[in-house]
Design a protein around this motif. Structure first.
Motif, PDB file in Angstrom:
ATOM      1  N   THR A  98       0.857  -1.189   0.000  1.00  0.00           N
ATOM      2  CA  THR A  98       0.000   0.000   0.000  1.00  0.00           C
ATOM      3  C   THR A  98       0.893   1.239   0.000  1.00  0.00           C
ATOM      4  N   ARG A  99       0.294   2.383  -0.240  1.00  0.00           N
ATOM      5  CA  ARG A  99       1.035   3.643  -0.216  1.00  0.00           C
ATOM      6  C   ARG A  99       0.728   4.446   1.047  1.00  0.00           C
ATOM      7  N   ASP A 100       0.190   3.766   2.057  1.00  0.00           N
ATOM      8  CA  ASP A 100      -0.074   4.427   3.333  1.00  0.00           C
ATOM      9  C   ASP A 100       1.251   4.782   3.988  1.00  0.00           C
ATOM     10  N   THR A 101       1.291   5.918   4.685  1.00  0.00           N
ATOM     11  CA  THR A 101       2.553   6.412   5.242  1.00  0.00           C
ATOM     12  C   THR A 101       2.695   6.182   6.739  1.00  0.00           C
ATOM     13  N   SER A 102       1.680   5.565   7.390  1.00  0.00           N
ATOM     14  CA  SER A 102       1.790   5.266   8.823  1.00  0.00           C
ATOM     15  C   SER A 102       0.764   4.201   9.185  1.00  0.00           C
ATOM     16  N   ILE A 103       0.964   3.578  10.344  1.00  0.00           N
ATOM     17  CA  ILE A 103      -0.008   2.598  10.815  1.00  0.00           C
ATOM     18  C   ILE A 103      -1.344   3.276  11.120  1.00  0.00           C
ATOM     19  N   GLY A 104      -1.293   4.536  11.539  1.00  0.00           N
ATOM     20  CA  GLY A 104      -2.525   5.278  11.796  1.00  0.00           C
ATOM     21  C   GLY A 104      -3.353   5.468  10.535  1.00  0.00           C
ATOM     22  N   GLU A 105      -2.692   5.730   9.429  1.00  0.00           N
ATOM     23  CA  GLU A 105      -3.385   5.909   8.145  1.00  0.00           C
ATOM     24  C   GLU A 105      -4.051   4.602   7.711  1.00  0.00           C
ATOM     25  N   ILE A 106      -3.353   3.485   7.901  1.00  0.00           N
ATOM     26  CA  ILE A 106      -3.931   2.187   7.562  1.00  0.00           C
ATOM     27  C   ILE A 106      -5.107   1.873   8.470  1.00  0.00           C
ATOM     28  N   ALA A 107      -4.936   2.098   9.782  1.00  0.00           N
ATOM     29  CA  ALA A 107      -5.994   1.816  10.759  1.00  0.00           C
ATOM     30  C   ALA A 107      -7.249   2.640  10.485  1.00  0.00           C
ATOM     31  N   ASN A 108      -7.087   3.920  10.115  1.00  0.00           N
ATOM     32  CA  ASN A 108      -8.241   4.787   9.872  1.00  0.00           C
ATOM     33  C   ASN A 108      -9.118   4.287   8.725  1.00  0.00           C
ATOM     34  N   LYS A 109      -8.532   3.571   7.772  1.00  0.00           N
ATOM     35  CA  LYS A 109      -9.312   3.017   6.656  1.00  0.00           C
ATOM     36  C   LYS A 109     -10.155   1.833   7.085  1.00  0.00           C
ATOM     37  N   LEU A 110      -9.857   1.270   8.263  1.00  0.00           N
ATOM     38  CA  LEU A 110     -10.544   0.082   8.733  1.00  0.00           C
ATOM     39  C   LEU A 110     -11.603   0.367   9.809  1.00  0.00           C
ATOM     40  N   VAL A 111     -11.808   1.649  10.110  1.00  0.00           N
ATOM     41  CA  VAL A 111     -12.788   2.030  11.127  1.00  0.00           C
ATOM     42  C   VAL A 111     -14.190   1.926  10.556  1.00  0.00           C
TER      43      VAL A 111
END
Length: 195
Positions: free
Chosen positions: A182-195
């Motif tokens: 993925t091109r996500d730049t942090s674990i927070g960015e990845i996590a926010n897509k899963l909320v």
């Protein structure tokens, strides 16, 4: 003997292995060495392994269900990160995650493993600068490796990887070798897509 997995392959972990309760998830990678005029140079790339605990709908219910270098243990005690490796140097696992299958709450149906590069934009780094990436599943009680998945694709341009997940299916735990960049730049960015 460990099963060597291909991308997209799924295996049973607990079926036929009723005593399996404690897992060690080993994640590893190496920076690509570049040859230069004055010798070999290894870039300093800080990769971080994380676990996102998801419900049956594949959603993240709480920020406490993200286990990473800033939150090393799940509230239920089922997932524990052993700590951050800042360089990826050396052989073997670079980061490890311990899982107690019996302590995972019934609301959690999958554990998604993520490896992302710390500050990839600022450092101008991506997974094209990483080689020998893998995820392995180990029976923590017997120290026997159950499965091993080498991520051999070209991940240039990607700043995060989802190497695999452990998930519940018909009362058993399975592992899925995902290998998705993925091109996500942090674990927070990845996590926010899963909320």
């Amino acid at each position: 003997m460990a099963i060597s997995l291909a991308k997209g392959q799924k295996i049973d972990l607990t079926k036929g292995n009723t005593g399996l309760s404690s897992l060690l998830i080993g994640l590893g990678w190496d920076p690509v060495k570049k040859k230069g005029f004055f010798g070999t140079k290894t870039p300093n790339i800080d990769c971080d392994a994380s676990v996102i605990m998801l419900n049956e709908a594949g959603k993240l219910e709480s920020k406490h269900d993200v286990i990473y270098f800033g939150n090393l243990k799940s509230q239920c005690g089922s997932v524990r990160h052993t700590g951050d490796n800042l360089t990826g140097d050396g052989d073997g696992d670079d980061e490890q995650i311990l899982i107690d299958l019996h302590k995972i709450p019934s609301r959690i149906h999958s554990l998604q493993f993520v490896v992302n590069i710390y500050q990839p934009v600022q450092r101008r780094q991506d997974f094209g600068m990483i080689e020998n990436a893998f995820i392995r599943i180990v029976d923590n009680k017997t120290n026997s490796e159950l499965a091993h998945f080498n991520l051999t694709e070209n991940y240039s341009g990607f700043t995060a990887l989802i190497p695999g997940e452990i998930y519940r299916h018909n009362g058993e735990w399975k592992f899925n070798a995902i290998g998705q960049g993925t091109r996500d730049t942090s674990i927070g960015e990845i996590a926010n897509k899963l909320v």
